[in-house]
Motif scaffolding. Structure first.
Motif, PDB file in Angstrom:
ATOM      1  N   GLY A 226      13.023 -15.817 -53.827  1.00  0.00           N
ATOM      2  CA  GLY A 226      11.759 -16.385 -54.235  1.00  0.00           C
ATOM      3  C   GLY A 226      11.648 -16.595 -55.724  1.00  0.00           C
ATOM      4  O   GLY A 226      10.745 -17.307 -56.181  1.00  0.00           O
ATOM      5  N   LEU A 227      12.540 -16.033 -56.520  1.00  0.00           N
ATOM      6  CA  LEU A 227      12.508 -16.250 -57.953  1.00  0.00           C
ATOM      7  C   LEU A 227      12.651 -17.727 -58.295  1.00  0.00           C
ATOM      8  O   LEU A 227      12.081 -18.205 -59.276  1.00  0.00           O
ATOM      9  N   LEU A 228      13.429 -18.478 -57.481  1.00  0.00           N
ATOM     10  CA  LEU A 228      13.704 -19.875 -57.800  1.00  0.00           C
ATOM     11  C   LEU A 228      13.332 -20.861 -56.703  1.00  0.00           C
ATOM     12  O   LEU A 228      13.227 -22.051 -56.975  1.00  0.00           O
ATOM     13  N   ASN A 229      13.152 -20.390 -55.479  1.00  0.00           N
ATOM     14  CA  ASN A 229      12.838 -21.337 -54.401  1.00  0.00           C
ATOM     15  C   ASN A 229      12.141 -20.583 -53.278  1.00  0.00           C
ATOM     16  O   ASN A 229      12.768 -20.130 -52.332  1.00  0.00           O
ATOM     17  N   ASN A 230      10.832 -20.484 -53.380  1.00  0.00           N
ATOM     18  CA  ASN A 230      10.080 -19.664 -52.442  1.00  0.00           C
ATOM     19  C   ASN A 230       9.790 -20.360 -51.125  1.00  0.00           C
ATOM     20  O   ASN A 230       9.568 -19.691 -50.115  1.00  0.00           O
ATOM     21  N   ILE A 231       9.752 -21.697 -51.110  1.00  0.00           N
ATOM     22  CA  ILE A 231       9.514 -22.447 -49.872  1.00  0.00           C
ATOM     23  C   ILE A 231      10.679 -23.428 -49.734  1.00  0.00           C
ATOM     24  O   ILE A 231      10.626 -24.552 -50.245  1.00  0.00           O
ATOM     25  N   PRO A 232      11.759 -23.055 -49.065  1.00  0.00           N
ATOM     26  CA  PRO A 232      13.021 -23.802 -49.137  1.00  0.00           C
ATOM     27  C   PRO A 232      13.050 -25.070 -48.271  1.00  0.00           C
ATOM     28  O   PRO A 232      13.896 -25.224 -47.383  1.00  0.00           O
ATOM     29  N   VAL A 233      12.135 -25.993 -48.565  1.00  0.00           N
ATOM     30  CA  VAL A 233      12.099 -27.256 -47.827  1.00  0.00           C
ATOM     31  C   VAL A 233      13.382 -28.041 -48.059  1.00  0.00           C
ATOM     32  O   VAL A 233      13.964 -28.613 -47.124  1.00  0.00           O
ATOM     33  N   ASP A 234      13.852 -28.095 -49.321  1.00  0.00           N
ATOM     34  CA  ASP A 234      15.056 -28.856 -49.625  1.00  0.00           C
ATOM     35  C   ASP A 234      16.283 -28.292 -48.918  1.00  0.00           C
ATOM     36  O   ASP A 234      17.196 -29.036 -48.538  1.00  0.00           O
ATOM     37  N   VAL A 235      16.296 -26.989 -48.711  1.00  0.00           N
ATOM     38  CA  VAL A 235      17.427 -26.371 -48.010  1.00  0.00           C
ATOM     39  C   VAL A 235      17.475 -26.848 -46.556  1.00  0.00           C
ATOM     40  O   VAL A 235      18.529 -27.177 -46.015  1.00  0.00           O
ATOM     41  N   VAL A 236      16.311 -26.913 -45.912  1.00  0.00           N
ATOM     42  CA  VAL A 236      16.258 -27.358 -44.515  1.00  0.00           C
ATOM     43  C   VAL A 236      16.673 -28.814 -44.402  1.00  0.00           C
ATOM     44  O   VAL A 236      17.397 -29.201 -43.483  1.00  0.00           O
ATOM     45  N   LYS A 237      16.234 -29.633 -45.331  1.00  0.00           N
ATOM     46  CA  LYS A 237      16.650 -31.037 -45.311  1.00  0.00           C
ATOM     47  C   LYS A 237      18.165 -31.150 -45.454  1.00  0.00           C
ATOM     48  O   LYS A 237      18.817 -31.952 -44.776  1.00  0.00           O
ATOM     49  N   ALA A 238      18.739 -30.345 -46.371  1.00  0.00           N
ATOM     50  CA  ALA A 238      20.183 -30.377 -46.582  1.00  0.00           C
ATOM     51  C   ALA A 238      20.957 -29.907 -45.361  1.00  0.00           C
ATOM     52  O   ALA A 238      22.109 -30.286 -45.158  1.00  0.00           O
ATOM     53  N   MET A 239      20.338 -29.079 -44.528  1.00  0.00           N
ATOM     54  CA  MET A 239      20.997 -28.612 -43.309  1.00  0.00           C
ATOM     55  C   MET A 239      21.102 -29.714 -42.265  1.00  0.00           C
ATOM     56  O   MET A 239      21.878 -29.603 -41.323  1.00  0.00           O
ATOM     57  N   GLY A 240      20.287 -30.766 -42.405  1.00  0.00           N
ATOM     58  CA  GLY A 240      20.367 -31.885 -41.476  1.00  0.00           C
ATOM     59  C   GLY A 240      19.086 -32.195 -40.750  1.00  0.00           C
ATOM     60  O   GLY A 240      19.089 -33.030 -39.824  1.00  0.00           O
ATOM     61  N   ALA A 241      17.966 -31.592 -41.121  1.00  0.00           N
ATOM     62  CA  ALA A 241      16.708 -31.834 -40.421  1.00  0.00           C
ATOM     63  C   ALA A 241      16.165 -33.221 -40.749  1.00  0.00           C
ATOM     64  O   ALA A 241      16.179 -33.650 -41.907  1.00  0.00           O
ATOM     65  N   ASP A 242      15.681 -33.905 -39.725  1.00  0.00           N
ATOM     66  CA  ASP A 242      14.982 -35.177 -39.928  1.00  0.00           C
ATOM     67  C   ASP A 242      13.523 -34.943 -40.290  1.00  0.00           C
ATOM     68  O   ASP A 242      12.914 -35.742 -41.005  1.00  0.00           O
ATOM     69  N   VAL A 243      12.959 -33.860 -39.757  1.00  0.00           N
ATOM     70  CA  VAL A 243      11.560 -33.516 -39.982  1.00  0.00           C
ATOM     71  C   VAL A 243      11.507 -32.056 -40.427  1.00  0.00           C
ATOM     72  O   VAL A 243      12.130 -31.185 -39.801  1.00  0.00           O
ATOM     73  N   VAL A 244      10.765 -31.770 -41.517  1.00  0.00           N
ATOM     74  CA  VAL A 244      10.654 -30.404 -42.023  1.00  0.00           C
ATOM     75  C   VAL A 244       9.204 -29.954 -41.942  1.00  0.00           C
ATOM     76  O   VAL A 244       8.299 -30.627 -42.455  1.00  0.00           O
ATOM     77  N   ILE A 245       8.986 -28.823 -41.287  1.00  0.00           N
ATOM     78  CA  ILE A 245       7.680 -28.183 -41.216  1.00  0.00           C
ATOM     79  C   ILE A 245       7.718 -26.981 -42.149  1.00  0.00           C
ATOM     80  O   ILE A 245       8.535 -26.072 -41.965  1.00  0.00           O
ATOM     81  N   ALA A 246       6.853 -26.967 -43.141  1.00  0.00           N
ATOM     82  CA  ALA A 246       6.763 -25.831 -44.071  1.00  0.00           C
ATOM     83  C   ALA A 246       5.604 -24.933 -43.661  1.00  0.00           C
ATOM     84  O   ALA A 246       4.509 -25.415 -43.369  1.00  0.00           O
ATOM     85  N   ILE A 247       5.862 -23.630 -43.632  1.00  0.00           N
ATOM     86  CA  ILE A 247       4.813 -22.647 -43.355  1.00  0.00           C
ATOM     87  C   ILE A 247       4.615 -21.836 -44.627  1.00  0.00           C
ATOM     88  O   ILE A 247       5.526 -21.131 -45.078  1.00  0.00           O
ATOM     89  N   ASN A 248       3.435 -21.949 -45.205  1.00  0.00           N
ATOM     90  CA  ASN A 248       3.129 -21.338 -46.495  1.00  0.00           C
ATOM     91  C   ASN A 248       2.163 -20.176 -46.296  1.00  0.00           C
ATOM     92  O   ASN A 248       1.018 -20.374 -45.907  1.00  0.00           O
ATOM     93  N   VAL A 249       2.606 -18.960 -46.565  1.00  0.00           N
ATOM     94  CA  VAL A 249       1.758 -17.779 -46.390  1.00  0.00           C
ATOM     95  C   VAL A 249       1.526 -17.054 -47.712  1.00  0.00           C
ATOM     96  O   VAL A 249       1.130 -15.898 -47.739  1.00  0.00           O
ATOM     97  N   GLY A 250       1.762 -17.740 -48.829  1.00  0.00           N
ATOM     98  CA  GLY A 250       1.540 -17.124 -50.131  1.00  0.00           C
ATOM     99  C   GLY A 250       0.078 -16.824 -50.378  1.00  0.00           C
ATOM    100  O   GLY A 250      -0.820 -17.411 -49.770  1.00  0.00           O
ATOM    101  N   THR A 251      -0.168 -15.912 -51.300  1.00  0.00           N
ATOM    102  CA  THR A 251      -1.543 -15.527 -51.634  1.00  0.00           C
ATOM    103  C   THR A 251      -2.161 -16.579 -52.546  1.00  0.00           C
ATOM    104  O   THR A 251      -1.605 -16.875 -53.612  1.00  0.00           O
TER     105      THR A 251
END
Length: 740
Positions: A226-251
């Motif tokens: 989380g120091l550099l990428n707390n919501i890894p949307v770009d990581v999921v896209k790089a894995m091959g996802a066509d659609v990315v759903i982000a779930i944000n539970v931060g305060t």
């Protein structure tokens, strides 16, 4: 909250770090295992944010996704999102995840040092003498631990849940392809963990700097992703996802009134530093679900069920656009079948044990102790208890396990991590006691312990204390064989004040000095008991320091033979919640200053604690001693008086050749100290009764009732209380550094 708070809030609030957006190296997309029917639909990925305990809301969102038959093809997470994402990727259902979160003993998992009942007998002695968890090292200079919490207990959780997948080499081979994010603390860049040890990947993504010790993997020093990428949307896209759903539970950022507490301010600091990074990540997502988690904080780990419910509610309110990705029942069952086919639920029986992280005799000792695990089905609860006891010897920060396949043979691999800052190890101590308004006893010092001095398993223990009570002592402990036998030569010089009373008034004070040498031999039985016998010689001197001489000055040599047995099944050195402790001593004093001839001396003492409700416990204590109607020297008389020894009277006010003491009471946990200062606060009351006498005809039984507060601080217990006794006698008392 009923768990060890010294590290829990650290663990929670830093789990949601995400300080700046950094480009992530792309991975080659690998489609998940699927049938041709499933492959024609869009490939859907999840990006799960960090959030401390608020991350349990991810479970509820996943529950909604499963209820509405939306197949997930890729999962990536950071910190707490990495843990929940890994559980889902390994094939665990949301219902199983709920059960997993609710059954975890969060008090234990979030604890830093070993619990008292996990300590070896030698380390129990340390904790009894200096009841603090604070420890320093002298490895290349005076050093402090890299992290407040070495992560041993939570690492064991990772080892347990990933055990069936210990032998996989690529996280794409999980039922759902998975990745998590860590931070390279040297290069200052994010690291995408997608292969190797899944347990180590989870350690790294949650290794909070300053709280958990960083994880070393492939030459890199890794910490919380989380120091550099707390919501890894770009990581999921790089894995091959066509659609990315982000779930944000931060305060979310709080208002002025929300930052008037330490926890609130820390949460606000994290929110301010991560908000821009989170916004950029969320803009990359195709869909975002942000459950409204109300007043739940980063540290509410015991509210997993409620947080999961709020996650489900948030998905119900926000996720309707995702229904277009819903598949029919046949496709859904096909998807589940493909996922189940890749799930592992069993682990092979290890055919040997190997130890990583340490070598030589240390590795051989661990291998020897765990040989009975060979050929047996791994039972995590039993194995983890044994590994925690290995750690309780004081050498290691953490001890973990997994199964590896070497030479076509499954092996139980034990991963032992030595303390980076020691040995030698230093336990500092500050001790303060007052039973008189105008008099305070104060002492400070340390215990220095070094291992393997002159042979593996040996210990050199040095005590230095200066103040009202002074001590310079050294003991060399040398084990003999593997059955618990030992030799322990020692030498010491000690000085203390001794108060003298007449008719309830303190009329004098002596200074007693004693120096000597001894050698003991004995046997340690497991972790709970010890028997030692020995011979001691030395010289003692006691003279008037303040007031008139009620007793003559005594000086001269002393010598004695002794036997001592200790049994200890309690779970704390300060306020146990269960267990018994018994000590029994027997001496023959050949010489003692002021004694006309040799004499025997024997005593027994103990205490018993039992929990009767979640916040309450009852306890009893007592002791007795005698010189068998022989006359001891003044320095060997029994004394009573002072807290928990007839609290309404002066310290050591009563003297005699024999004594008896009984007591008991009730303690109630009334709260907790601020997070960075300590743990529990108890309030209670107790009865005490006892007597000392030179002759049975002189016996005069005395009673009192006492009560007070006991605070478990970082540097040891603090006790504040008072007592009332017969004849209107009463005292207020205070101590710090030891529980009387």
């Amino acid at each position: 909250m009923k768990w060890k708070r010294i590290t829990s809030v650290y663990l929670a609030f830093v789990m949601i770090f995400g300080l700046m957006p950094v480009a992530v190296r792309a991975q080659t997309p690998v489609p998940p295992a699927s049938t041709s029917t499933i492959a024609r639909r869009p490939r859907i990925g999840l990006a799960l944010s960090g959030g401390g305990a608020r991350g349990f809301a991810h479970i509820g969102v996943l529950e909604w996704i499963e209820q509405h038959r939306i197949p997930i093809d890729y999962v990536a997470g950071t910190s707490m999102g990495g843990l929940i994402g890994a559980l889902y990727a390994m094939g665990m259902t949301p219902a199983e995840m709920r059960d997993f979160a609710e059954k975890i003993d969060w008090d234990k998992v979030l604890s830093g040092p070993p619990s008292y009942d996990e300590l070896s007998f030698r380390r129990k002695e340390d904790r009894r003498t200096y009841p603090t968890d604070f420890e320093l090292g002298v490895k290349g200079g005076l050093r402090v631990p890299i992290g407040v919490n070495p992560g041993h207990q939570i690492n064991l959780v990772f080892d347990r849940i990933t055990l069936p997948y210990s032998t996989i080499k690529d996280f794409e081979d999980l039922p759902i392809p998975f990745a998590c994010v860590a931070t390279d603390m040297i290069a200052g860049e994010p690291v995408i963990l997608k292969s190797g040890s899944l347990a180590n990947a989870l350690r790294a993504t949650m290794a909070i700097p300053g709280v958990f010790t960083p994880v070393e993997l492939d030459g890199r020093v890794l910490a919380d992703g989380g120091l550099l990428n707390n919501i890894p949307v770009d990581v999921v896209k790089a894995m091959g996802a066509d659609v990315v759903i982000a779930i944000n539970v931060g305060t979310p950022l709080g208002q002025r009134e929300n930052i008037e507490t330490l926890i609130g301010m820390l949460s606000q600091v994290i929110g301010v530093t991560t908000i821009q990074s989170d916004r950029r990540s969320l803009q990359l997502a195709d869909y975002v679900i942000t459950p409204q988690l109300g007043s739940y904080t980063l540290s509410d780990f015991k509210a997993s069920a409620a947080l999961a419910d709020l996650g489900l509610r948030g998905a119900n309110e926000q996720a309707s656009p995702l229904l277009k990705f819903q598949v029919d029942e046949a496709q859904w069952q096909e998807h589940l079948a493909a996922r189940r086919a890749r799930r592992r639920t069993e682990t092979p029986r290890p055919m040997s044990v190997e130890v990583a992280g340490v070598g030589g005799l240390a590795a051989q000792e661990i291998e020897h102790d765990l040989q009975d695990e060979v050929g047996q089905t791994v039972e995590p609860q039993r194995l983890e208890r044994r590994l925690s006891e290995v750690r309780g010897g004081g050498r290691y920060e953490s001890v973990g396990y997994d199964i590896v396949q070497l030479d076509r043979e499954p092996r139980l691999r034990i991963q032992a991590k030595e303390k980076s800052y020691g040995p030698p190890l230093i336990t500092p101590v500050i001790q303060m006691q007052s039973t008189e308004a105008n008099e305070v006893d104060l002492a400070a010092g340390f215990r220095l312990t070094n291992f393997d001095v002159g042979g593996y398993g040996s210990e050199l223990r040095t005590d230095v204390i200066l103040g009202s009570r002074s001590l310079f002592g050294v003991e060399y402990y040398r084990p003999i064989g593997r059955k618990g036998f030992f030799l322990a030569p020692r030498a010491y010089y000690a000085s203390e004040r001794v108060d003298l009373y007449s008719s309830g008034d303190k009329v004098g004070q002596y200074r007693a000095r004693r120096g000597g040498a001894a050698i003991d031999a004995g046997i340690i039985f497991g972790r709970r008991s010890q028997l030692r016998v020995g011979y001691e010689i030395g010289r003692a001197h006691a003279n008037v320091d303040i007031g008139g001489p009620l007793l003559p000055d005594v000086t001269g040599p002393f010598s004695s033979g002794s036997a001592r047995f200790v049994f200890d099944s309690q779970d704390s050195a300060i306020v146990p919640t269960r267990g018994a402790r018994l000590t029994a001593d027997a001496y023959w004093h050949f010489k003692s200053p002021g004694a006309p001839q040799g004499f025997p001396k024997s005593s027994v003492g103990g205490s018993l604690f039992k929990t009767v409700s979640r916040p309450g416990l009852v306890f009893g204590f007592g002791g007795a001693g005698t010189t068998f109607d022989r006359e001891p020297g003044p320095l060997e008389q029994f004394t009573l008086g002072g807290p928990l020894r007839l609290s309404a009277y002066g310290s050591d006010e009563f003297r005699g050749n024999a004594y008896v003491l009984v007591g008991g009471g009730y303690l109630h946990r009334v709260g907790y100290l601020p997070t960075l200062l300590g743990r529990k606060i108890y309030a209670g009351g107790w009865y005490e009764g006892g007597q000392t006498f030179f002759h049975h005809s002189d016996a005069n039984y005395r009673n009192d009732v006492a009560g007070g507060l006991i605070l478990e601080t970082l540097l040891g217990p603090a006790t504040i209380g008072g007592a009332w006794g017969e004849g209107g006698r009463g005292k207020f008392f205070f101590s710090f550094g030891r529980f009387f």
